[in-house]
Design an enzyme around this catalytic site. Structure first.
Site, mmCIF file in Angstrom:
data_model
loop_
_atom_site.group_PDB
_atom_site.id
_atom_site.type_symbol
_atom_site.label_atom_id
_atom_site.label_comp_id
_atom_site.label_asym_id
_atom_site.label_seq_id
_atom_site.Cartn_x
_atom_site.Cartn_y
_atom_site.Cartn_z
ATOM 1 N NE ARG A 363 -3.410 -2.478 2.679
ATOM 2 C CZ ARG A 363 -4.128 -2.819 3.731
ATOM 3 N NH1 ARG A 363 -4.225 -1.986 4.765
ATOM 4 N NH2 ARG A 363 -4.756 -3.978 3.776
ATOM 5 C CD GLN A 381 -4.078 -7.078 6.357
ATOM 6 O OE1 GLN A 381 -4.358 -7.169 5.170
ATOM 7 N NE2 GLN A 381 -4.506 -6.086 7.110
ATOM 8 C CG ASP A 383 -6.109 -10.489 5.340
ATOM 9 O OD1 ASP A 383 -6.452 -9.772 6.278
ATOM 10 O OD2 ASP A 383 -5.915 -10.062 4.194
ATOM 11 C CG HIS A 385 -11.492 -13.404 4.266
ATOM 12 N ND1 HIS A 385 -10.177 -13.392 3.832
ATOM 13 C CD2 HIS A 385 -11.920 -12.121 4.209
ATOM 14 C CE1 HIS A 385 -9.842 -12.154 3.512
ATOM 15 N NE2 HIS A 385 -10.870 -11.366 3.735
ATOM 16 C CG HIS A 515 -12.772 -8.763 5.922
ATOM 17 N ND1 HIS A 515 -12.050 -9.035 4.789
ATOM 18 C CD2 HIS A 515 -13.907 -8.166 5.517
ATOM 19 C CE1 HIS A 515 -12.742 -8.614 3.742
ATOM 20 N NE2 HIS A 515 -13.865 -8.093 4.159
#
Length: 645
Positions: A363, A381, A383, A385, A515
């Site tokens: 980013r 990250q 992450d 889900h 998330h």
């Protein structure tokens, strides 16, 4: 006859004589603590304010966020006042209250020096001692523009011209006036206990193409002891700075040749990261998750479908052209996980799905905000889900909440602050998803928090547009809070990508998707760990757990055999075979913060022992190798924070 009036103090109605000083009106209430300010019909006043008519009164305390924000904002004005007194012709930008202090931006060709900060601080004390009244002035916008133009304050003119409405608010003290919404303390005499800390560069309105300003930071408190405590905390924070410790312990680096915000993990830092990642994977597998791997780039159409190119493009890197198609390096992992979900028809029998990934994303962050490992451009990250049916959501939220708190506890973080971010009830049209979905999602989050009797702060209007969320902030060794875990509903992505599952009725239904980032990112979490432990990692995380220090050359064979024995047990061991004096070797091992130091000489070789030293604790005496090995393995297995021999 004395006229009586009624006042309402934090919901309590009290009859008083007209003209009573607020401080006197409070005495019958026998408050457990003394306020420093009060809001009287939304105007901030001191306790010496005379009450001449009925009013709603809200008491403001020295340790409250509201009280400190008012004081900090007022201190920034006091600083700007002092700067203009000492350095005429300086232009003032903005001066807000921020966490733990305040700053003000100034436009001036000559850089401020440390000596200048001392002069400014001295002048601030003089102005505070003068106890100048601080007055709010409502002025026509055109008159305010002209006033600040004549003062030569073009930055203020720009801000006022951008402000809507016919009138603007200004605050004046002595000969100083500033365009500001307030509120402020009643007079400069309230601003007594402050310290200017540093000066740095800043861009006007945060635009790197804008004018370069100088930003002076300070801190302020109502109480002198609070100021001293905070300054001590700042000194301790400097000693824990992960950037300094990262270099000293040879853990990581960044460099201009590579580019800002991109991290190089050195062998020792990479070893800690590998330990964290392996623990993360094992906990996730045991917790019913599957682990995914996804690419680093995707075609533009994917990011268009996800909405990133509409709403997030400024934070994405420029596209690269491949086969006459634009590809973007990924800023998030979510669209890839959704593509895996859509790769086949899903039934309600397949759900819930719990998918996790240590996915590296990129980013664009402005160079001015990059900060070691804590604010970077490329990061991994953690992450996850959770995709489930609406009927499964309550159980899944409770499960992920328990899981998150448990893993944070593995790293020594037991004291957490929890926030529940919900939508603004006055503006439901700003949010994706229907009323029923929002109510059900919020109810699931609340139900999980209350089931575990976790205290939380409700943050009205702080939810992002695509769903409510829980944020978990961990408290470090010196009391600082760090945002790590987010448990976030998403009503947007399932709709955008038309995610469905076949229900028991053989009809398509929309799944719920949550998330979850647990550690946040490997880079930032590693930086937090360094500062929390001051580089003294617990044994299970330490890059080198054991170092063997032979006293002389004839003890090297024994040192090598011990090193091999420990390595066979997957203990991160190292033998220091340098031809240096043992005192030097011990000092070096202590400086590198290695948890266990094993000194071996003639007696240790003969007895099959080691002379044990624990980092920071000193000599523990002789220990048999087998006994030591057993204890080390037990400490690692239990993730012990204290090594007791």
């Amino acid at each position: 006859m004395t006229e009586m009036i009624s006042i309402r103090i934090d919901g309590r109605t009290l009859p008083i004589k007209k003209g009573t000083v607020l401080r006197d009106a409070l005495r019958p209430l026998k408050l457990e603590r003394s306020p420093v300010l009060a809001g009287v019909d939304h105007e901030v006043v001191g306790l010496d304010y005379r009450l001449e008519e009925e009013a709603d009164i809200h008491l403001i305390y020295a340790d409250s966020e509201e009280g400190l924000d008012i004081l900090r904002h007022s201190a920034s004005h006091l600083m700007a006042h002092a700067v203009l007194d000492l350095f005429p012709g300086t232009q003032v930008g903005i001066g807000p209250a921020v966490e733990n202090g305040f700053y003000y931006d100034f436009l001036r060709e000559t850089p401020f020096t440390p000596q200048d900060l001392e002069r400014i601080e001295k002048r601030m004390h003089e102005l505070a001692a003068s106890d100048l009244p601080i007055r709010k002035i409502i002025e026509e916008k055109t008159a305010a523009v002209e006033r600040f133009r004549q003062m030569g304050q073009s930055l203020k003119v720009e801000l006022i011209e951008e402000k809507g409405g016919e009138n603007v608010s200004c605050y004046a003290q002595g000969g100083f006036i500033d365009f500001c919404l307030g509120p402020h303390v009643p007079s400069t005499g309230y601003i007594k206990h402050f310290k200017l800390l540093s000066v740095s560069g800043a861009y006007w309105k945060g635009d790197e193409k804008g004018q370069q300003l100088q930003r002076i930071y300070g801190t302020v408190f109502f109480d002198e002891q609070q100021l001293r405590d905070h300054l001590n905390l700042l000194e301790e924070a400097k000693a824990r700075d992960h950037r300094r410790l990262g270099a000293e312990l040879d853990l990581f680096s960044t460099c201009d040749d590579l580019g800002g915000g991109l991290v190089l993990w050195h062998p020792k830092g990479a070893r800690v990261r590998a330990v964290i990642e392996q623990h993360w994977r094992e906990r996730h597998w045991a917790g019913g998750y599957d682990i995914l791997y996804t690419p680093h780039i995707g075609r533009a159409g994917l990011w268009q479908a996800s909405g990133h190119l509409d709403f997030y493009k400024d934070s994405m890197y420029s596209p690269m052209e491949i086969d006459e198609q634009d590809y973007y390096i990924k800023p998030m992992n979510c669209p890839f996980h959704i593509q895996i979900y859509k790769s086949r028809l899903r039934s309600y029998r397949d759900l819930p799905l719990r998918w996790a990934e240590l996915g590296t994303v990129y980013r664009y962050e402005r160079s001015g905000v990059l900060h070691g490992l804590l604010r970077v451009r490329g990061f991994t990250q953690d992450d996850a889900h959770i995709i489930c049916t609406p009927e499964q959501i309550d159980d899944e939220i409770l499960r992920v909440l328990d899981f998150s708190i448990s893993i944070l506890g593995d790293f020594g973080f037991k004291d957490n602050k929890i926030e529940l971010s919900v939508r603004d009830p006055k503006n439901p049209s700003k949010y994706a998803g229907g009323e029923e979905m929002w109510l059900r999602a919020e109810a699931s989050l609340v139900k999980a928090l209350e089931a575990r009797r976790l205290s939380y702060k409700r943050m009205e209007g702080e939810a992002v547009f695509y769903g409510p969320k829980i944020d978990i902030k961990i408290k470090d060794a010196i009391g600082r809070l760090w945002q790590c875990t987010t448990i976030q509903f998403d009503f947007n992505m399932p709709e955008r990508f038309d995610m469905t599952f076949v229900g028991e009725d053989n009809q398509p239904h929309r799944p719920f998707m949550v998330h979850r980032a647990l550690l946040g990112s490997m880079e930032r979490f590693f930086g937090i760990l360094i500062e929390h432990y001051k580089g003294n990692f617990p044994l299970w995380l330490a890059p080198i757990q054991v170092i063997i220090l032979p006293i002389s050359e004839r003890h090297e064979g024994y040192a090598r055999s011990l090193d091999s024995k420990f390595r066979e047990e997957r203990i991160r061991s190292q033998a220091d075979l340098r031809r240096e004096k043992i005192g030097y070797k011990i000092r070096e091992a202590e400086r590198q913060k290695i948890p266990l130091l094993l000194v071996v000489g003639d007696k240790e070789v003969a007895d099959g022992t080691v002379s044990l030293r624990v980092h920071g604790e000193g000599d523990q005496g002789p220990v048999r190798v087998g006994e030591l090995l057993e204890k080390i393995l037990d400490f690692i297995k239990n993730k012990s924070l204290i090594l007791s021999f």
